[in-house]
Design a protein around this motif. Structure first.
Motif, PDB file in Angstrom:
ATOM      1  N   SER A  95      43.737  31.734  48.472  1.00  0.00           N
ATOM      2  CA  SER A  95      42.634  31.117  47.734  1.00  0.00           C
ATOM      3  C   SER A  95      41.757  30.319  48.698  1.00  0.00           C
ATOM      4  O   SER A  95      42.165  30.042  49.831  1.00  0.00           O
ATOM      5  N   CYS A  96      40.557  30.011  48.255  1.00  0.00           N
ATOM      6  CA  CYS A  96      39.612  29.270  49.094  1.00  0.00           C
ATOM      7  C   CYS A  96      38.913  28.223  48.244  1.00  0.00           C
ATOM      8  O   CYS A  96      38.790  28.377  47.035  1.00  0.00           O
ATOM      9  N   ILE A  97      38.432  27.201  48.944  1.00  0.00           N
ATOM     10  CA  ILE A  97      37.666  26.174  48.249  1.00  0.00           C
ATOM     11  C   ILE A  97      36.412  25.854  49.045  1.00  0.00           C
ATOM     12  O   ILE A  97      36.447  25.836  50.282  1.00  0.00           O
ATOM     13  N   LEU A 125      31.248  29.627  54.547  1.00  0.00           N
ATOM     14  CA  LEU A 125      30.186  30.652  54.485  1.00  0.00           C
ATOM     15  C   LEU A 125      29.567  30.692  53.091  1.00  0.00           C
ATOM     16  O   LEU A 125      28.364  30.898  52.941  1.00  0.00           O
ATOM     17  N   HIS A 126      30.398  30.476  52.086  1.00  0.00           N
ATOM     18  CA  HIS A 126      29.875  30.473  50.721  1.00  0.00           C
ATOM     19  C   HIS A 126      28.941  29.286  50.479  1.00  0.00           C
ATOM     20  O   HIS A 126      28.024  29.370  49.665  1.00  0.00           O
ATOM     21  N   ALA A 127      29.211  28.191  51.172  1.00  0.00           N
ATOM     22  CA  ALA A 127      28.447  26.961  50.907  1.00  0.00           C
ATOM     23  C   ALA A 127      26.966  27.119  51.221  1.00  0.00           C
ATOM     24  O   ALA A 127      26.121  26.488  50.591  1.00  0.00           O
ATOM     25  N   LEU A 182      31.294  38.827  49.582  1.00  0.00           N
ATOM     26  CA  LEU A 182      31.949  38.014  50.615  1.00  0.00           C
ATOM     27  C   LEU A 182      33.290  37.505  50.103  1.00  0.00           C
ATOM     28  O   LEU A 182      34.298  37.513  50.817  1.00  0.00           O
ATOM     29  N   MET A 183      33.307  37.107  48.869  1.00  0.00           N
ATOM     30  CA  MET A 183      34.561  36.628  48.268  1.00  0.00           C
ATOM     31  C   MET A 183      35.592  37.760  48.207  1.00  0.00           C
ATOM     32  O   MET A 183      36.782  37.550  48.453  1.00  0.00           O
ATOM     33  N   ALA A 184      35.128  38.961  47.927  1.00  0.00           N
ATOM     34  CA  ALA A 184      36.033  40.119  47.929  1.00  0.00           C
ATOM     35  C   ALA A 184      36.614  40.322  49.333  1.00  0.00           C
ATOM     36  O   ALA A 184      37.813  40.580  49.498  1.00  0.00           O
ATOM     37  N   PHE A 216      48.520  37.721  44.723  1.00  0.00           N
ATOM     38  CA  PHE A 216      47.933  36.846  43.695  1.00  0.00           C
ATOM     39  C   PHE A 216      46.791  36.019  44.262  1.00  0.00           C
ATOM     40  O   PHE A 216      46.848  35.587  45.416  1.00  0.00           O
ATOM     41  N   VAL A 217      45.798  35.795  43.428  1.00  0.00           N
ATOM     42  CA  VAL A 217      44.688  34.912  43.794  1.00  0.00           C
ATOM     43  C   VAL A 217      44.517  33.880  42.687  1.00  0.00           C
ATOM     44  O   VAL A 217      44.078  34.213  41.586  1.00  0.00           O
ATOM     45  N   PRO A 218      44.894  32.625  42.952  1.00  0.00           N
ATOM     46  CA  PRO A 218      44.665  31.606  41.937  1.00  0.00           C
ATOM     47  C   PRO A 218      43.181  31.271  41.860  1.00  0.00           C
ATOM     48  O   PRO A 218      42.583  30.900  42.873  1.00  0.00           O
ATOM     49  N   VAL A 219      42.597  31.444  40.711  1.00  0.00           N
ATOM     50  CA  VAL A 219      41.182  31.099  40.519  1.00  0.00           C
ATOM     51  C   VAL A 219      40.989  30.463  39.147  1.00  0.00           C
ATOM     52  O   VAL A 219      41.726  30.745  38.211  1.00  0.00           O
ATOM     53  N   GLY A 220      39.989  29.633  39.063  1.00  0.00           N
ATOM     54  CA  GLY A 220      39.632  29.041  37.778  1.00  0.00           C
ATOM     55  C   GLY A 220      38.832  30.033  36.951  1.00  0.00           C
ATOM     56  O   GLY A 220      38.439  31.100  37.435  1.00  0.00           O
ATOM     57  N   ASP A 231      35.834  30.099  36.050  1.00  0.00           N
ATOM     58  CA  ASP A 231      34.483  30.426  36.534  1.00  0.00           C
ATOM     59  C   ASP A 231      34.490  31.485  37.633  1.00  0.00           C
ATOM     60  O   ASP A 231      33.441  32.031  37.973  1.00  0.00           O
ATOM     61  N   GLN A 232      35.663  31.765  38.204  1.00  0.00           N
ATOM     62  CA  GLN A 232      35.735  32.740  39.298  1.00  0.00           C
ATOM     63  C   GLN A 232      36.424  34.042  38.884  1.00  0.00           C
ATOM     64  O   GLN A 232      36.597  34.946  39.693  1.00  0.00           O
ATOM     65  N   LYS A 233      36.820  34.117  37.629  1.00  0.00           N
ATOM     66  CA  LYS A 233      37.549  35.305  37.151  1.00  0.00           C
ATOM     67  C   LYS A 233      36.723  36.576  37.302  1.00  0.00           C
ATOM     68  O   LYS A 233      37.228  37.626  37.703  1.00  0.00           O
TER      69      LYS A 233
HETATM   70  N1  TRP Z   1      33.878  31.256  45.208  1.00  0.00           N
HETATM   71  C1  TRP Z   1      34.935  30.293  45.093  1.00  0.00           C
HETATM   72  C2  TRP Z   1      34.392  29.020  44.426  1.00  0.00           C
HETATM   73  O1  TRP Z   1      33.231  28.758  44.482  1.00  0.00           O
HETATM   74  C3  TRP Z   1      35.505  29.938  46.430  1.00  0.00           C
HETATM   75  C4  TRP Z   1      36.049  31.152  47.096  1.00  0.00           C
HETATM   76  C5  TRP Z   1      35.502  31.802  48.144  1.00  0.00           C
HETATM   77  C6  TRP Z   1      37.256  31.824  46.759  1.00  0.00           C
HETATM   78  N2  TRP Z   1      36.289  32.837  48.534  1.00  0.00           N
HETATM   79  C7  TRP Z   1      37.358  32.893  47.702  1.00  0.00           C
HETATM   80  C8  TRP Z   1      38.248  31.636  45.784  1.00  0.00           C
HETATM   81  C9  TRP Z   1      38.451  33.768  47.659  1.00  0.00           C
HETATM   82  C10 TRP Z   1      39.312  32.524  45.749  1.00  0.00           C
HETATM   83  C11 TRP Z   1      39.413  33.587  46.682  1.00  0.00           C
HETATM   84  O2  TRP Z   1      35.187  28.271  43.875  1.00  0.00           O
END
Ligand code: TRP
Length: 333
Positions: free
Chosen positions: A12-14, A48-50, A135-137, A147-151, A153-155
């Motif tokens: 997972s990422c934040i 990178l997402h930021a 990019l997230m993929a 497994f990828v824990p996500v909230g 909003d990220q499903k």
């Molecule tokens: N997009 C996620 C968010 O804004 C953060 C994120 C980036 C992420 N890459 C990911 C989460 C990969 C899970 C897996 O919260």
């Protein structure tokens, strides 16, 4: 056989958004800490997402440092998990290009977060904001997590990552693992302390509506004392007690107590007592994290050593997957 290899993998990422909130903590980060004992975990700061929204470089730099430091302060352990900063592993951007060429415009165009964010940042609807889920993929697929824990909003983004993986495997042959969403047992959806119909968010104009993980004790308690409740009495879960219900969720997520247990514990007590108890409990939970954080952030050299080591460890895994994808596509190594 090395036991480590038999564990299921989690990624997972934040995003380094500066002030991470109690909502980020109880909804996601606290679970990361639990997961690192059960799973082979990889966690990253998604810098990178930021930049899909405009960032001031010096501020972004310090937020990347502080987010990484906070991950360590929470108890994520670089000896158990791989902890790194996304931009330091160039395979993320590189794979993202290959995946982009295997993703349809229409698939991206229906992402609800893109629609929301482009409405919010109408002056900067950049191509990165649009292709962000690709990019997230790439973040996900490079590490072949189970497994990828996500909230919530990220499903939708995780669904797309699965679609992209399946399609790539079908066209080019097996490269990626198709990951499952991980819904934590104790994940809490924390609402605003001032308007319990809204999710707790650091972009809320009312600073009393959210608690930062790094808020000091007095601030935490003050914000809980001011939390909005209804005009009735009694501490129990109910649709017309959204404020109290939210406080119960928070209290339960920190203490592990069930709603019934909480109701019993506060029988005969008023809202004021309950709010103070929740505030003190949250403050006690956050205090050691803040103390750790203050220590970690003051030793930049050690912090840099750790994130560089983390990036090297991550890149070993990422490169293997990336090279495999390159070969399948027809590129030369
Ligand atoms: N997009 C996620 C968010 O804004 C953060 C994120 C980036 C992420 N890459 C990911 C989460 C990969 C899970 C897996 O919260």
């Amino acid at each position: 056989m090395c036991e480590q290899n038999e564990k299921k993998k989690v990624l997972s990422c934040i995003q380094p958004s500066g002030m991470l909130t109690l909502g980020n903590y109880l909804g996601a980060l606290k679970n990361w800490v639990y997961m690192q004992n059960e799973f082979d975990c990889t966690f990253a700061v998604a810098d990178l997402h930021a930049i899909t929204v405009r960032q001031e470089p010096s501020k972004l730099r310090s937020q990347i440092y502080s987010t990484y430091a906070l991950m360590l302060a929470l108890g994520l352990d670089p000896n158990k998990s791989t902890l790194f900063i996304q931009s330091q592993v160039p395979e993320h951007s590189a794979l993202s290009w290959i995946l982009s060429c295997n993703t349809q415009f229409g698939e991206m165009a229906r992402m609800t977060q893109f629609k929301d964010k482009s409405a919010k940042h109408a002056d900067n609807i950049n191509v990165g904001l649009f292709s962000y889920p690709v990019l997230m993929a790439a973040d996900i697929l490079l590490y072949k997590p189970d497994f990828v824990p996500v909230g919530a909003d990220q499903k939708q983004h995780l669904e797309i990552a699965r679609d992209i993986a399946e399609r790539f495997n079908r066209i080019y042959g097996d490269v990626f693992t198709v990951p499952e969403a991980y819904i934590p047992k104790t994940g809490a959806r924390v609402m605003s302390l001032q308007d319990p119909e809204k999710k707790m968010s650091k972009s809320d104009e009312n600073a009393n509506s959210w608690v930062a993980i790094l808020d000091d004790r007095d601030t935490v308690i003050r914000k809980f004392k001011r939390a909005v409740t209804d005009s009735g009495s009694g501490i129990y879960l109910s649709d017309d007690k959204k404020g109290i219900s939210n406080l119960m969720t928070i209290y339960g997520a920190v203490t592990g107590k069930s709603y019934d247990e909480i109701t019993k514990e506060f029988e005969g007590k008023g809202y004021g007592d309950f709010k103070l108890a929740v505030g003190e409990t949250v403050a006690d939970e956050l205090a050691p994290i803040k103390a750790n954080y203050d220590k970690i952030i003051s030793d930049k050299a050690e912090l840099e050593r750790l994130f560089r080591e983390g990036a090297e460890k991550a890149e070993k895994v990422a490169r293997k997957t990336y090279f495999k994808a390159m070969k399948k596509v027809g590129f030369l190594l």
